[in-house]
Design a protein around this motif. Structure first.
Motif, PDB file in Angstrom:
ATOM      1  N   MET A 226       0.834  -1.198   0.000  1.00 45.93           N
ATOM      2  CA  MET A 226       0.000   0.000   0.000  1.00 45.93           C
ATOM      3  C   MET A 226       0.867   1.246   0.000  1.00 45.93           C
ATOM      4  O   MET A 226       0.557   2.237  -0.683  1.00 45.93           O
ATOM      5  CB  MET A 226      -0.926  -0.009   1.213  1.00 45.93           C
ATOM      6  CG  MET A 226      -1.994  -1.111   1.161  1.00 45.93           C
ATOM      7  SD  MET A 226      -2.987  -1.183   2.654  1.00 45.93           S
ATOM      8  CE  MET A 226      -3.756   0.421   2.594  1.00 45.93           C
ATOM      9  N   LYS A 227       1.953   1.224   0.749  1.00 43.15           N
ATOM     10  CA  LYS A 227       2.848   2.379   0.757  1.00 43.15           C
ATOM     11  C   LYS A 227       3.460   2.590  -0.623  1.00 43.15           C
ATOM     12  O   LYS A 227       3.600   3.729  -1.099  1.00 43.15           O
ATOM     13  CB  LYS A 227       3.952   2.177   1.796  1.00 43.15           C
ATOM     14  CG  LYS A 227       3.477   2.293   3.228  1.00 43.15           C
ATOM     15  CD  LYS A 227       4.637   2.103   4.183  1.00 43.15           C
ATOM     16  CE  LYS A 227       4.174   2.234   5.621  1.00 43.15           C
ATOM     17  NZ  LYS A 227       5.297   2.042   6.574  1.00 43.15           N
ATOM     18  N   ALA A 228       3.836   1.503  -1.303  1.00 40.64           N
ATOM     19  CA  ALA A 228       4.431   1.632  -2.645  1.00 40.64           C
ATOM     20  C   ALA A 228       3.412   2.183  -3.635  1.00 40.64           C
ATOM     21  O   ALA A 228       3.727   3.046  -4.476  1.00 40.64           O
ATOM     22  CB  ALA A 228       4.954   0.269  -3.102  1.00 40.64           C
ATOM     23  N   THR A 229       2.168   1.703  -3.567  1.00 36.97           N
ATOM     24  CA  THR A 229       1.111   2.188  -4.472  1.00 36.97           C
ATOM     25  C   THR A 229       0.841   3.658  -4.238  1.00 36.97           C
ATOM     26  O   THR A 229       0.695   4.453  -5.186  1.00 36.97           O
ATOM     27  CB  THR A 229      -0.167   1.376  -4.258  1.00 36.97           C
ATOM     28  OG1 THR A 229       0.127  -0.015  -4.478  1.00 36.97           O
ATOM     29  CG2 THR A 229      -1.255   1.821  -5.206  1.00 36.97           C
ATOM     30  N   ALA A 231       2.872   5.846  -3.019  1.00 36.06           N
ATOM     31  CA  ALA A 231       4.010   6.635  -3.487  1.00 36.06           C
ATOM     32  C   ALA A 231       3.978   6.787  -5.001  1.00 36.06           C
ATOM     33  O   ALA A 231       4.292   7.857  -5.548  1.00 36.06           O
ATOM     34  CB  ALA A 231       5.310   5.960  -3.046  1.00 36.06           C
ATOM     35  N   GLU A 232       3.584   5.716  -5.710  1.00 32.83           N
ATOM     36  CA  GLU A 232       3.511   5.785  -7.180  1.00 32.83           C
ATOM     37  C   GLU A 232       2.441   6.776  -7.615  1.00 32.83           C
ATOM     38  O   GLU A 232       2.631   7.553  -8.553  1.00 32.83           O
ATOM     39  CB  GLU A 232       3.221   4.392  -7.736  1.00 32.83           C
ATOM     40  CG  GLU A 232       3.216   4.341  -9.254  1.00 32.83           C
ATOM     41  CD  GLU A 232       2.961   2.944  -9.769  1.00 32.83           C
ATOM     42  OE1 GLU A 232       2.867   2.776 -10.984  1.00 32.83           O
ATOM     43  OE2 GLU A 232       2.876   2.002  -8.920  1.00 32.83           O
ATOM     44  N   LYS A 238       2.319  14.437  -9.381  1.00 32.33           N
ATOM     45  CA  LYS A 238       3.333  15.480  -9.524  1.00 32.33           C
ATOM     46  C   LYS A 238       3.745  15.634 -10.987  1.00 32.33           C
ATOM     47  O   LYS A 238       4.013  16.733 -11.467  1.00 32.33           O
ATOM     48  CB  LYS A 238       4.557  15.141  -8.676  1.00 32.33           C
ATOM     49  CG  LYS A 238       4.303  15.261  -7.185  1.00 32.33           C
ATOM     50  CD  LYS A 238       5.566  14.907  -6.414  1.00 32.33           C
ATOM     51  CE  LYS A 238       5.315  15.023  -4.921  1.00 32.33           C
ATOM     52  NZ  LYS A 238       6.527  14.679  -4.148  1.00 32.33           N
ATOM     53  N   GLY A 239       3.798  14.547 -11.784  1.00 32.54           N
ATOM     54  CA  GLY A 239       4.218  14.632 -13.184  1.00 32.54           C
ATOM     55  C   GLY A 239       3.185  15.316 -14.069  1.00 32.54           C
ATOM     56  O   GLY A 239       3.525  15.939 -15.064  1.00 32.54           O
ATOM     57  N   SER A 240       1.910  15.240 -13.729  1.00 34.39           N
ATOM     58  CA  SER A 240       0.854  15.845 -14.552  1.00 34.39           C
ATOM     59  C   SER A 240       0.442  17.218 -14.068  1.00 34.39           C
ATOM     60  O   SER A 240      -0.476  17.823 -14.606  1.00 34.39           O
ATOM     61  CB  SER A 240      -0.380  14.931 -14.554  1.00 34.39           C
ATOM     62  OG  SER A 240      -0.868  14.783 -13.220  1.00 34.39           O
ATOM     63  N   ARG A 241       1.069  17.773 -13.087  1.00 36.73           N
ATOM     64  CA  ARG A 241       0.691  19.084 -12.549  1.00 36.73           C
ATOM     65  C   ARG A 241       1.064  20.182 -13.548  1.00 36.73           C
ATOM     66  O   ARG A 241       2.124  20.134 -14.171  1.00 36.73           O
ATOM     67  CB  ARG A 241       1.388  19.300 -11.211  1.00 36.73           C
ATOM     68  CG  ARG A 241       1.014  20.613 -10.540  1.00 36.73           C
ATOM     69  CD  ARG A 241       1.663  20.705  -9.175  1.00 36.73           C
ATOM     70  NE  ARG A 241       1.213  19.600  -8.327  1.00 36.73           N
ATOM     71  CZ  ARG A 241       1.713  19.388  -7.116  1.00 36.73           C
ATOM     72  NH1 ARG A 241       2.689  20.159  -6.659  1.00 36.73           N
ATOM     73  NH2 ARG A 241       1.250  18.380  -6.398  1.00 36.73           N
ATOM     74  N   TYR A 242       0.179  21.227 -13.765  1.00 36.92           N
ATOM     75  CA  TYR A 242       0.403  22.330 -14.713  1.00 36.92           C
ATOM     76  C   TYR A 242       1.422  23.272 -14.135  1.00 36.92           C
ATOM     77  O   TYR A 242       1.304  23.697 -12.991  1.00 36.92           O
ATOM     78  CB  TYR A 242      -0.914  23.085 -14.965  1.00 36.92           C
ATOM     79  CG  TYR A 242      -0.723  24.337 -15.769  1.00 36.92           C
ATOM     80  CD1 TYR A 242      -0.732  25.595 -15.140  1.00 36.92           C
ATOM     81  CD2 TYR A 242      -0.511  24.270 -17.145  1.00 36.92           C
ATOM     82  CE1 TYR A 242      -0.549  26.736 -15.898  1.00 36.92           C
ATOM     83  CE2 TYR A 242      -0.318  25.423 -17.888  1.00 36.92           C
ATOM     84  CZ  TYR A 242      -0.343  26.656 -17.254  1.00 36.92           C
ATOM     85  OH  TYR A 242      -0.163  27.805 -18.008  1.00 36.92           O
ATOM     86  N   VAL A 243       2.414  23.602 -15.009  1.00 35.34           N
ATOM     87  CA  VAL A 243       3.465  24.526 -14.586  1.00 35.34           C
ATOM     88  C   VAL A 243       3.410  25.740 -15.510  1.00 35.34           C
ATOM     89  O   VAL A 243       3.618  25.617 -16.727  1.00 35.34           O
ATOM     90  CB  VAL A 243       4.854  23.875 -14.672  1.00 35.34           C
ATOM     91  CG1 VAL A 243       5.931  24.871 -14.248  1.00 35.34           C
ATOM     92  CG2 VAL A 243       4.888  22.612 -13.812  1.00 35.34           C
ATOM     93  N   PRO A 244       3.080  26.922 -15.051  1.00 36.39           N
ATOM     94  CA  PRO A 244       2.999  28.113 -15.905  1.00 36.39           C
ATOM     95  C   PRO A 244       4.367  28.509 -16.439  1.00 36.39           C
ATOM     96  O   PRO A 244       5.367  28.333 -15.745  1.00 36.39           O
ATOM     97  CB  PRO A 244       2.425  29.178 -14.973  1.00 36.39           C
ATOM     98  CG  PRO A 244       2.806  28.717 -13.607  1.00 36.39           C
ATOM     99  CD  PRO A 244       2.781  27.234 -13.651  1.00 36.39           C
ATOM    100  N   VAL A 245       4.349  29.057 -17.682  1.00 31.79           N
ATOM    101  CA  VAL A 245       5.600  29.469 -18.333  1.00 31.79           C
ATOM    102  C   VAL A 245       5.566  30.979 -18.514  1.00 31.79           C
ATOM    103  O   VAL A 245       4.579  31.545 -19.010  1.00 31.79           O
ATOM    104  CB  VAL A 245       5.765  28.782 -19.705  1.00 31.79           C
ATOM    105  CG1 VAL A 245       7.058  29.247 -20.381  1.00 31.79           C
ATOM    106  CG2 VAL A 245       5.742  27.271 -19.515  1.00 31.79           C
TER     107      VAL A 245
END
Length: 248
Positions: A226-229, A231-232, A238-245
């Motif tokens: 459960m901890k591994a899931t 964390a994934e 975090k990878g799909s979060r919008y980052v303004p430019v």
């Protein structure tokens, strides 16, 4: 009644002159120190002749006093003599009778004492008791004395070694007591666990512990998964979060 007029044996027998003669005889023998006459007499008879003679004298004087006292009481209580003699005269006569009997007894006892000391209780100067003959026939030499010293030193060394061993054994016993205390504590805990198992209807403690351990490992495995899931998932978010430019 007549105790006040009794005379101790020492004041009637000339004790000092007899002691001087005995000492002179002992010093003139020239034998082994153990052959001192007084010590020999005490060693052989089991008592000092002087104390024996004194005891006999005191007992006889006491019997004389009792005899005079009984006689005095007889005349004092008899009605036939009360009018013929006064109490004071009877007391004076009793005292005179006791002194007369004691003086006569002292003279006779002096002769008896001299006979006992010279013929009964006296050990001749040339006599050596059997237990003392070894000192005269087998004297101690310097080599024997040295051998005895060596044996004593060996005994002292053995005593020191025994004391050291005893100290080590005492320390070992203390350690054993400590271990025994721990074992007793563990046994008490085990008995407590067994009681808890019986109250919980647990028949086999070993199987129960094994079952609980397996279940615990399974729960730990599931928790880790459960901890591994989780964390994934966090990484994906975090990878799909919008980052303004910023535009230049």
């Amino acid at each position: 009644m007549f105790a006040g007029i009794r005379v101790s044996p020492q004041s009637w027998w000339g004790n000092n002159s007899r002691m001087a003669s005995n000492q002179g005889e002992s010093s003139a023998t020239g034998l082994h120190p153990l052959t001192d006459r007084k010590e020999y007499e005490t060693q052989y008879f089991g008592f000092t002749p002087k104390s024996f003679v004194d005891g006999v004298y005191n007992a006889m004087v006491e019997y004389l006093s009792d005899f005079v006292e009984v006689t005095h009481k007889y005349f004092l209580d008899d009605e036939r003599f009360k009018e013929q003699i006064s109490v004071e005269a009877l007391q004076e006569s009793s005292n005179r009778l006791f002194v007369h009997l004691r003086d006569a007894f002292d003279k006779a006892f002096d002769r008896l004492e001299n006979y006992l000391m010279k013929n009964i209780f006296h050990i001749p100067s040339g006599i050596v008791l059997p237990e003392d003959k070894v000192h005269m026939s087998d004297p101690v030499t310097e080599s024997m004395d040295q051998k005895l010293d060596n044996e004593l030193e060996e005994l002292r060394e053995k005593i020191r070694n025994a004391q050291y061993v005893n100290c080590r054994l005492q320390k070992w016993l203390q350690d054993v007591d400590s271990v025994q205390h721990v074992l007793d504590s563990l046994l008490a805990q085990l008995q407590k666990w067994q009681m808890v198992c019986r109250e919980s209807n647990v028949t086999d403690l070993g199987e129960t512990i094994s079952f609980v351990a397996d279940r615990t490992r399974q729960l730990l495995t599931q928790c880790n998964a459960m901890k591994a899931t989780q964390a994934e998932r966090n990484n994906n978010v975090k990878g799909s979060r919008y980052v303004p430019v910023k535009l230049q």
